[in-house]
Design a protein around this motif. Structure first.
Motif, PDB file in Angstrom:
ATOM      1  N   THR A   1      -6.167   1.387   2.331  1.00 27.08           N
ATOM      2  CA  THR A   1      -4.908   2.033   1.972  1.00 27.08           C
ATOM      3  C   THR A   1      -4.899   3.434   2.584  1.00 27.08           C
ATOM      4  O   THR A   1      -5.945   3.961   2.951  1.00 27.08           O
ATOM      5  CB  THR A   1      -4.804   2.176   0.441  1.00 27.08           C
ATOM      6  OG1 THR A   1      -5.875   3.007  -0.019  1.00 27.08           O
ATOM      7  CG2 THR A   1      -4.890   0.817  -0.235  1.00 27.08           C
ATOM      8  N   PRO A   2      -3.727   4.027   2.713  1.00 26.18           N
ATOM      9  CA  PRO A   2      -3.663   5.426   3.164  1.00 26.18           C
ATOM     10  C   PRO A   2      -4.555   6.314   2.298  1.00 26.18           C
ATOM     11  O   PRO A   2      -5.207   7.224   2.803  1.00 26.18           O
ATOM     12  CB  PRO A   2      -2.185   5.777   2.973  1.00 26.18           C
ATOM     13  CG  PRO A   2      -1.469   4.483   3.105  1.00 26.18           C
ATOM     14  CD  PRO A   2      -2.384   3.443   2.520  1.00 26.18           C
ATOM     15  N   PHE A   3      -4.588   6.019   1.026  1.00 27.36           N
ATOM     16  CA  PHE A   3      -5.456   6.766   0.118  1.00 27.36           C
ATOM     17  C   PHE A   3      -6.923   6.622   0.501  1.00 27.36           C
ATOM     18  O   PHE A   3      -7.680   7.606   0.527  1.00 27.36           O
ATOM     19  CB  PHE A   3      -5.238   6.270  -1.315  1.00 27.36           C
ATOM     20  CG  PHE A   3      -6.131   6.920  -2.325  1.00 27.36           C
ATOM     21  CD1 PHE A   3      -6.000   8.268  -2.625  1.00 27.36           C
ATOM     22  CD2 PHE A   3      -7.110   6.177  -2.968  1.00 27.36           C
ATOM     23  CE1 PHE A   3      -6.833   8.861  -3.565  1.00 27.36           C
ATOM     24  CE2 PHE A   3      -7.937   6.776  -3.905  1.00 27.36           C
ATOM     25  CZ  PHE A   3      -7.804   8.112  -4.193  1.00 27.36           C
TER      26      PHE A   3
ATOM     27  N   ILE B   1      -7.466  -2.958   0.102  1.00 24.61           N
ATOM     28  CA  ILE B   1      -6.660  -4.081  -0.388  1.00 24.61           C
ATOM     29  C   ILE B   1      -7.072  -5.311   0.399  1.00 24.61           C
ATOM     30  O   ILE B   1      -7.271  -5.249   1.608  1.00 24.61           O
ATOM     31  CB  ILE B   1      -5.164  -3.791  -0.201  1.00 24.61           C
ATOM     32  CG1 ILE B   1      -4.703  -2.774  -1.249  1.00 24.61           C
ATOM     33  CG2 ILE B   1      -4.356  -5.072  -0.356  1.00 24.61           C
ATOM     34  CD1 ILE B   1      -3.215  -2.526  -1.209  1.00 24.61           C
TER      35      ILE B   1
ATOM     36  N   TYR C   1       1.277   3.357  -3.273  1.00 19.59           N
ATOM     37  CA  TYR C   1       0.256   4.213  -3.858  1.00 19.59           C
ATOM     38  C   TYR C   1       0.380   5.646  -3.360  1.00 19.59           C
ATOM     39  O   TYR C   1       0.730   5.890  -2.211  1.00 19.59           O
ATOM     40  CB  TYR C   1      -1.138   3.683  -3.530  1.00 19.59           C
ATOM     41  CG  TYR C   1      -1.410   2.369  -4.203  1.00 19.59           C
ATOM     42  CD1 TYR C   1      -1.709   2.318  -5.559  1.00 19.59           C
ATOM     43  CD2 TYR C   1      -1.366   1.180  -3.479  1.00 19.59           C
ATOM     44  CE1 TYR C   1      -1.944   1.108  -6.184  1.00 19.59           C
ATOM     45  CE2 TYR C   1      -1.605  -0.039  -4.100  1.00 19.59           C
ATOM     46  CZ  TYR C   1      -1.892  -0.064  -5.454  1.00 19.59           C
ATOM     47  OH  TYR C   1      -2.132  -1.259  -6.070  1.00 19.59           O
ATOM     48  N   LEU C   2       0.086   6.575  -4.228  1.00 21.95           N
ATOM     49  CA  LEU C   2       0.100   7.982  -3.849  1.00 21.95           C
ATOM     50  C   LEU C   2      -1.121   8.305  -3.018  1.00 21.95           C
ATOM     51  O   LEU C   2      -2.107   7.580  -3.015  1.00 21.95           O
ATOM     52  CB  LEU C   2       0.107   8.851  -5.113  1.00 21.95           C
ATOM     53  CG  LEU C   2       1.317   8.648  -6.025  1.00 21.95           C
ATOM     54  CD1 LEU C   2       1.130   9.434  -7.309  1.00 21.95           C
ATOM     55  CD2 LEU C   2       2.582   9.097  -5.308  1.00 21.95           C
ATOM     56  N   MET C   3      -1.086   9.427  -2.342  1.00 23.70           N
ATOM     57  CA  MET C   3      -2.203   9.769  -1.478  1.00 23.70           C
ATOM     58  C   MET C   3      -2.984  10.995  -1.921  1.00 23.70           C
ATOM     59  O   MET C   3      -3.946  11.378  -1.282  1.00 23.70           O
ATOM     60  CB  MET C   3      -1.724   9.956  -0.043  1.00 23.70           C
ATOM     61  CG  MET C   3      -1.565   8.641   0.702  1.00 23.70           C
ATOM     62  SD  MET C   3      -0.940   8.903   2.358  1.00 23.70           S
ATOM     63  CE  MET C   3      -1.957  10.244   2.935  1.00 23.70           C
TER      64      MET C   3
ATOM     65  N   GLN D   1      -6.792   4.601  -7.768  1.00 19.32           N
ATOM     66  CA  GLN D   1      -6.066   3.750  -6.840  1.00 19.32           C
ATOM     67  C   GLN D   1      -7.033   3.006  -5.936  1.00 19.32           C
ATOM     68  O   GLN D   1      -8.123   3.467  -5.669  1.00 19.32           O
ATOM     69  CB  GLN D   1      -5.173   4.610  -5.935  1.00 19.32           C
ATOM     70  CG  GLN D   1      -4.355   5.644  -6.651  1.00 19.32           C
ATOM     71  CD  GLN D   1      -3.593   6.487  -5.674  1.00 19.32           C
ATOM     72  OE1 GLN D   1      -3.031   5.980  -4.718  1.00 19.32           O
ATOM     73  NE2 GLN D   1      -3.564   7.785  -5.899  1.00 19.32           N
ATOM     74  N   PRO D   2      -6.601   1.857  -5.441  1.00 18.37           N
ATOM     75  CA  PRO D   2      -7.454   1.103  -4.511  1.00 18.37           C
ATOM     76  C   PRO D   2      -7.629   1.816  -3.170  1.00 18.37           C
ATOM     77  O   PRO D   2      -6.677   2.383  -2.643  1.00 18.37           O
ATOM     78  CB  PRO D   2      -6.718  -0.223  -4.327  1.00 18.37           C
ATOM     79  CG  PRO D   2      -5.317   0.056  -4.727  1.00 18.37           C
ATOM     80  CD  PRO D   2      -5.375   1.129  -5.762  1.00 18.37           C
TER      81      PRO D   2
ATOM     82  N   ILE E   1       0.811  -1.211   0.000  1.00 20.98           N
ATOM     83  CA  ILE E   1       0.000   0.000   0.000  1.00 20.98           C
ATOM     84  C   ILE E   1       0.842   1.258   0.000  1.00 20.98           C
ATOM     85  O   ILE E   1       0.401   2.305  -0.442  1.00 20.98           O
ATOM     86  CB  ILE E   1      -0.983   0.038   1.194  1.00 20.98           C
ATOM     87  CG1 ILE E   1      -0.244   0.064   2.520  1.00 20.98           C
ATOM     88  CG2 ILE E   1      -1.930  -1.135   1.113  1.00 20.98           C
ATOM     89  CD1 ILE E   1      -1.172  -0.011   3.703  1.00 20.98           C
TER      90      ILE E   1
ATOM     91  N   PHE F   1     -11.944   5.331  -8.498  1.00 18.43           N
ATOM     92  CA  PHE F   1     -10.746   6.103  -8.217  1.00 18.43           C
ATOM     93  C   PHE F   1      -9.600   5.409  -8.958  1.00 18.43           C
ATOM     94  O   PHE F   1      -9.707   4.243  -9.303  1.00 18.43           O
ATOM     95  CB  PHE F   1     -10.477   6.150  -6.703  1.00 18.43           C
ATOM     96  CG  PHE F   1     -11.508   6.929  -5.937  1.00 18.43           C
ATOM     97  CD1 PHE F   1     -11.416   8.302  -5.812  1.00 18.43           C
ATOM     98  CD2 PHE F   1     -12.590   6.276  -5.346  1.00 18.43           C
ATOM     99  CE1 PHE F   1     -12.376   9.022  -5.114  1.00 18.43           C
ATOM    100  CE2 PHE F   1     -13.551   6.998  -4.648  1.00 18.43           C
ATOM    101  CZ  PHE F   1     -13.436   8.364  -4.542  1.00 18.43           C
TER     102      PHE F   1
ATOM    103  N   PRO G   1      -7.735  12.807  -6.201  1.00 24.12           N
ATOM    104  CA  PRO G   1      -7.922  13.247  -7.588  1.00 24.12           C
ATOM    105  C   PRO G   1      -9.092  14.210  -7.696  1.00 24.12           C
ATOM    106  O   PRO G   1      -9.914  14.321  -6.781  1.00 24.12           O
ATOM    107  CB  PRO G   1      -8.235  11.942  -8.313  1.00 24.12           C
ATOM    108  CG  PRO G   1      -8.881  11.090  -7.279  1.00 24.12           C
ATOM    109  CD  PRO G   1      -8.222  11.442  -5.980  1.00 24.12           C
TER     110      PRO G   1
END
Lengths: 127, 127
Positions: B100-102, B86, A15-17, B82-83, A12, B80, A20
DNA sequence: TTTCGTTATATTTTAAAAAACACAACGCAA
DNA sequence: TTGCGTTGTGTTTTTTAAAATATAACGAAA
């Protein structure tokens, strides 16, 4: 959370945070006594009844059944203390439906709210 | 409107025009590419996945089927880039799902928006 | 007093959404 | 290497919502 596998933790972090861009959308409606009595669709129905003088024509224009339109009108008239629509059957044209001054007032009120809400949605979307 | 019976005109003038008190209510959601990807229910689902580490447990808590929950998660991850979640199957406990942090970031963003929206609704209700 | 198109209402049918069910895949731990 | 509980996926069933159908009541106008 009780258990976080180390492998997934590694994954994880790849992935960027950054959030979007997105569009914020939504709906508002008026409730009386915890019950929805007026929203976007009902207002359009009222406006078309006002313009045509007919529940049936308004329903046709919105591609809904007369029954559904009538039920909505009935529910609105019940929900508010006063009728928004008055109707009469028989006579010239077969019958007629028209808005009360109160109904017109309510339409104006909702459109004001809707305008403010649209601005809210626009302001809070992310470009 | 083409025709307004005089009798009805008399009748409607008997009603008052003051707008009664009402509660403004509504919903907001996030759209990407014209498609809803996050709303009230999905955020609650994410939070419960985060708390339990399990899609199944989160679904049970919200009284929805596992399939529905999984579909929602899948749709979010697709919407999105990104996930947000997970997951892994097999192993200790049978499997695991985590944010995820996202995903956590997105939850925070939506809750901020929801808070502003609640204030909007409150401000625009009529007491 | 007959015709007409609408309002008003109930019932039936259809379509869409939700839920339920079924089962393979997986990987840790005993 | 077997059992366990979850993830992942498809199919079937049930429920719900919407649409369609039917029909009486009505009153102005011809």
């Amino acid at each position: 959370m009780s258990y976080v596998p180390t492998l997934i933790n590694l994954v994880i972090n790849n992935y960027l945070m950054e959030i979007p861009s997105f569009k914020l959308n939504g709906r508002i409606w008026i409730e009386i006594a915890e019950e929805k009595v007026l929203g976007h669709g009902r207002v359009e129905l009222l406006e078309r009844i006002h313009a045509s003088g007919s529940i049936r024509q308004a329903a046709l224009q919105m591609k809904m059944s007369y029954k559904q339109a009538w039920d909505l009108v009935n529910h609105m008239n019940d929900g508010f203390k006063q009728p928004l629509v008055i109707s009469k059957r028989g006579g010239k044209g077969g019958g007629v439906a028209l808005l009360t001054p109160f109904g017109l007032e309510i339409i104006g009120e909702f459109k004001d709210l809707q305008k403010k809400f649209s601005q809210f949605l626009e302001r809070n979307s992310k470009k």
